[in-house]
Design an enzyme around this catalytic site. Structure first.
Site, PDB file in Angstrom:
ATOM      1  N   TYR A 146      18.493 -30.776  -5.539  1.00  0.00           N
ATOM      2  CA  TYR A 146      18.042 -29.481  -5.040  1.00  0.00           C
ATOM      3  C   TYR A 146      18.089 -28.430  -6.144  1.00  0.00           C
ATOM      4  O   TYR A 146      17.313 -27.481  -6.162  1.00  0.00           O
ATOM      5  CB  TYR A 146      18.880 -29.074  -3.833  1.00  0.00           C
ATOM      6  CG  TYR A 146      18.191 -28.092  -2.921  1.00  0.00           C
ATOM      7  CD1 TYR A 146      16.927 -28.356  -2.390  1.00  0.00           C
ATOM      8  CD2 TYR A 146      18.802 -26.897  -2.564  1.00  0.00           C
ATOM      9  CE1 TYR A 146      16.297 -27.459  -1.547  1.00  0.00           C
ATOM     10  CE2 TYR A 146      18.184 -25.995  -1.718  1.00  0.00           C
ATOM     11  CZ  TYR A 146      16.932 -26.279  -1.210  1.00  0.00           C
ATOM     12  OH  TYR A 146      16.313 -25.378  -0.385  1.00  0.00           O
ATOM     13  N   LYS A 193      18.568 -20.225  -3.270  1.00  0.00           N
ATOM     14  CA  LYS A 193      18.958 -19.998  -1.880  1.00  0.00           C
ATOM     15  C   LYS A 193      20.289 -19.259  -1.789  1.00  0.00           C
ATOM     16  O   LYS A 193      20.502 -18.458  -0.861  1.00  0.00           O
ATOM     17  CB  LYS A 193      19.029 -21.331  -1.130  1.00  0.00           C
ATOM     18  CG  LYS A 193      17.692 -22.010  -0.909  1.00  0.00           C
ATOM     19  CD  LYS A 193      16.752 -21.200  -0.031  1.00  0.00           C
ATOM     20  CE  LYS A 193      15.508 -22.004   0.347  1.00  0.00           C
ATOM     21  NZ  LYS A 193      14.534 -21.206   1.116  1.00  0.00           N
TER      22      LYS A 193
END
Length: 261
Positions: free
Chosen positions: A160, A167
């Site tokens: 990720y 995020k």
């Protein structure tokens, strides 16, 4: 149906196809009586969303906007204000982007340009959409802004990488925006969804393994579906959540509460 959104006007960004969480959110909002306007990036996205709208028997305008360009965002809200008579009750921010090569291997290899792009497209767009949408929500006596995040903001998720860091910045931005806009009765919250098969998710190496892991160890022993996330977005946009702001709410079958397994 409660029709809890009757008379409320919501801008939905980031819908692209029938798998998009943003599209599912729009369906849930429309089901409960909201008027919807869509913001899309370009002609291809507009064509896809128009087909979805037509197939669903929905009536909703589609506006094109490059959310990374302030002039384009300002123009978008001018169009939205004209359509909704100078008022807006809420915004769904459902946009994020990172170069595919940044979503595999080691985070330490992230390029400077890739880092900047991920943050500009995934985080700063929330800031600009909030800033330029503020006057329209002030005209309603308040409003609600909801964005989408993921567990990779607070835990290391293989591959990720830069999106997880973006995020994390997004979740911090939710808290700071909640503080800034609270005096206008504008709430800002995030939904942290479990891994759902979307077009964006397809670019993450090992995504299917992530879903399998969630289904195996989450308390609900399954993954979540886009319509479950959509209903949580609906909740944060409706009066039932009027006392909630600055929060990140998990819709992941409880996976985030599980320790090392």
């Amino acid at each position: 149906m409660s029709r809890v959104m009757e008379g409320r006007r919501i801008l939905v960004t980031g819908a692209r196809n029938r798998w998009s969480i943003a599209w599912h959110a729009a369906v849930a909002l429309h089901r409960e009586g909201a008027e919807i306007a869509f913001s899309v990036f370009g002609d291809r996205e507009e064509s896809g969303v128009k087909k979805l709208i037509d197939d669903a028997g929905m009536v909703a305008p589609i506006f094109q906007c490059d959310a990374m360009d302030d002039d384009s965002v300002e123009r978008l809200y001018g169009q939205v204000g004209e359509r909704f008579e100078g008022r807006l009750d809420g915004v769904v921010h459902a946009m994020a982007f990172a170069n595919k090569e940044e979503l595999a291997g080691e985070y330490v290899a992230t390029s400077r340009d890739g880092f900047t792009l991920a943050h500009a497209s995934s985080v700063y767009t929330l800031v600009t959409l909030s800033r330029y949408g503020r006057p329209l929500m002030q005209a309603c006596g308040g409003g609600s802004i909801v964005t989408l995040t993921y567990l990779g903001a607070v835990r290391v998720v293989p591959n990720y990488n830069v999106m997880g860091v973006a995020k994390a910045s997004l979740e911090a931005s939710v808290r700071y925006l909640a503080q800034d806009l609270g005096k206008d009765n504008i709430r800002v919250n995030a939904i942290s969804a479990g891994p759902i098969k979307t077009l964006a998710a397809a670019g993450i190496s090992g995504f299917d393994a992530m879903r399998n892991q969630v289904a195996r160890v989450a308390p609900l022993k399954r993954t979540v579906e886009a319509d479950e996330v959509a209903d949580a977005i609906l909740f944060l946009l409706c009066p039932w959540s009027r006392g909630i702001t600055g929060e990140t709410i998990y819709v992941d079958g409880g996976y985030h509460v599980v320790g090392m397994v």
